[in-house]
Design a protein around this motif. Structure first.
Motif, short mmCIF file in Angstrom:
data_model
loop_
_atom_site.label_atom_id
_atom_site.label_comp_id
_atom_site.label_asym_id
_atom_site.label_seq_id
_atom_site.Cartn_x
_atom_site.Cartn_y
_atom_site.Cartn_z
N LEU A 298 0.83 -1.21 0.00
CA LEU A 298 0.00 0.00 0.00
C LEU A 298 0.86 1.25 0.00
CD1 LEU A 298 -2.84 -1.09 2.44
CD2 LEU A 298 -2.98 -0.82 -0.05
N LEU B 94 -6.79 4.16 -0.20
CA LEU B 94 -5.67 3.30 0.16
C LEU B 94 -5.03 3.77 1.46
CD1 LEU B 94 -3.96 2.58 -3.27
CD2 LEU B 94 -5.41 1.07 -1.91
N ARG C 112 -4.68 1.47 4.70
CA ARG C 112 -3.39 1.26 5.35
C ARG C 112 -3.47 1.61 6.82
NH1 ARG C 112 -0.26 4.09 2.07
NH2 ARG C 112 -0.38 5.98 3.31
#
Length: 102
Positions: free
Chosen positions: A39, A89, A93
Motif C-alpha cells: 500500500l 488506500l 493502510r
C-alpha cells in the motif's frame, strides 16, 4: 509524433506492464506487513507512490489540449487516481496498521 517516440512510448508501457505483473506476482501470500509495504508503494501520501506517478502520466496526456470535454475527462481521471484512490488506500493502510497493533 515521430516513429521513434511512438516506439519509446510503447516499449516503456510494455516495461511498466511487466513490472506491474512482477509486483502482482510478488504479492502472493502477503503478510500484514507486506500489505502495508504494498500500500505504501501504491500511495505513500507523498509524491513517489505509484498512483501519484500514474496520475502525473495521465495529466501529461492532457497537456496543451484545448479546454473541453477531453481535457476535463483527463484531469478528472488523474485526480481520481491520485486523490480518490489514494485516500482510500491511505484509509485502508491506517486501518490495517491499527488492526495489526491489537
Amino acid at each position: 509524433m515521430s516513429a521513434e517516440q511512438t516506439e519509446r512510448i510503447r516499449r516503456a508501457a510494455a516495461d511498466a506492464h511487466t513490472a506491474l505483473q512482477q509486483l502482482t506476482a510478488a504479492t502472493a501470500g502477503l503478510t500484514p506487513e507486506g500489505r502495508t509495504v504494498l500500500l505504501d508503494a501504491l500511495h505513500d501520501g507523498k509524491n513517489d507512490g505509484l498512483l501519484v506517478v500514474l496520475a502525473g502520466l495521465i495529466t501529461a496526456t492532457g497537456e496543451d489540449l484545448p479546454e473541453g470535454d477531453a481535457a476535463e475527462d483527463i484531469d478528472e481521471a488523474a485526480a481520481y487516481v491520485e486523490d480518490y484512490a489514494g485516500q482510500r488506500l491511505h484509509r485502508a493502510r491506517t486501518t490495517l496498521t491499527e488492526e495489526n497493533r491489537t
